[in-house]
Design an enzyme around this catalytic site. Sequence first.
Site, PDB file in Angstrom:
ATOM      1  N   THR A   1      13.622  -9.423   3.070  1.00 49.64           N
ATOM      2  CA  THR A   1      13.412  -8.085   2.517  1.00 49.64           C
ATOM      3  C   THR A   1      14.382  -7.791   1.374  1.00 49.64           C
ATOM      4  OG1 THR A   1      14.919  -7.095   4.136  1.00 49.64           O
ATOM      5  CG2 THR A   1      12.576  -7.207   4.725  1.00 49.64           C
ATOM      6  N   LYS A   2      15.380  -8.666   1.163  1.00 49.71           N
ATOM      7  CA  LYS A   2      16.365  -8.477   0.099  1.00 49.71           C
ATOM      8  C   LYS A   2      16.585  -9.801  -0.632  1.00 49.71           C
ATOM      9  CE  LYS A   2      18.868  -4.754   2.466  1.00 49.71           C
ATOM     10  NZ  LYS A   2      20.176  -4.323   3.011  1.00 49.71           N
ATOM     11  N   LYS A  19      25.054 -19.319   5.389  1.00 51.54           N
ATOM     12  CA  LYS A  19      25.843 -20.386   4.773  1.00 51.54           C
ATOM     13  C   LYS A  19      25.669 -20.365   3.259  1.00 51.54           C
ATOM     14  CE  LYS A  19      26.055 -23.802   8.530  1.00 51.54           C
ATOM     15  NZ  LYS A  19      25.799 -25.215   8.903  1.00 51.54           N
ATOM     16  N   ARG A  52      19.451 -12.790   6.783  1.00 51.48           N
ATOM     17  CA  ARG A  52      20.795 -12.658   6.216  1.00 51.48           C
ATOM     18  C   ARG A  52      21.325 -14.043   5.887  1.00 51.48           C
ATOM     19  NH1 ARG A  52      25.047 -13.691   9.702  1.00 51.48           N
ATOM     20  NH2 ARG A  52      24.433 -14.182  11.844  1.00 51.48           N
ATOM     21  N   HIS A  84       0.844  -1.197   0.000  1.00 53.27           N
ATOM     22  CA  HIS A  84       0.000   0.000   0.000  1.00 53.27           C
ATOM     23  C   HIS A  84       0.878   1.245   0.000  1.00 53.27           C
ATOM     24  CE1 HIS A  84      -4.001  -1.815   0.680  1.00 53.27           C
ATOM     25  NE2 HIS A  84      -3.311  -2.763   1.264  1.00 53.27           N
TER      26      HIS A  84
END
Length: 206
Positions: free
Chosen positions: A175-176, A193, A190, A123
Amino acid sequence: MNLSKVKDKIKHSPNWKRRIHSLMFSNARPRLWVKWLINPFVFHHGKKAVIRRQTVMNVSPINQFHLGMHSTIEEYTIVDNGVGDVIIGDYTRIGLRCTIIGPVQIGNHVILAQNITISGLNHRYEDPQLPIHQQGVTAASIQIGDDSWIGANSVITAGVNIGKHVVVGAGSVITKDIPDYSIAVGNPARVIKIFDFDQKKWISVK
């Protein structure tokens, strides 16, 4: 004029878009006549694909929906292609109580555990003087590569690309982008490994 041109014309005409949306949807869900009279002729599932009875299929011909062969969508999952295509590959399993809002593309031999949210929808909130629901939405495609496994209770946000042969730990928030052959955990997630093909084993990332 072919169907794709008609759809493109509708998408770029606010008046026609409102009319078609009102005709086909009620409270953001496809009307029964769309589900019963149109969807069976538009959406064809792969051989031995299974959609469990309690799955909520908010899909319409406005965008694509595809479920590959031998793939399964488990009970109480919600699939919505209202703002973008939902494409699911072959031999893929979507677990219990997941939410998939397009645009989303999921590869072959992918495992989604329980309670996962994958949403290509966001949104807008550019003007704090207006309610959020009056400011429109944006959509950015999510991709999950072949042979990946997403752990329970994970969230994948709009625009993220998860590579092939990736493991996402339970409860992670992605988010990435996550590269191929890696393991990612946490909030925000994150990479901890990666697979080393020379050593033929998973090695830790510092």
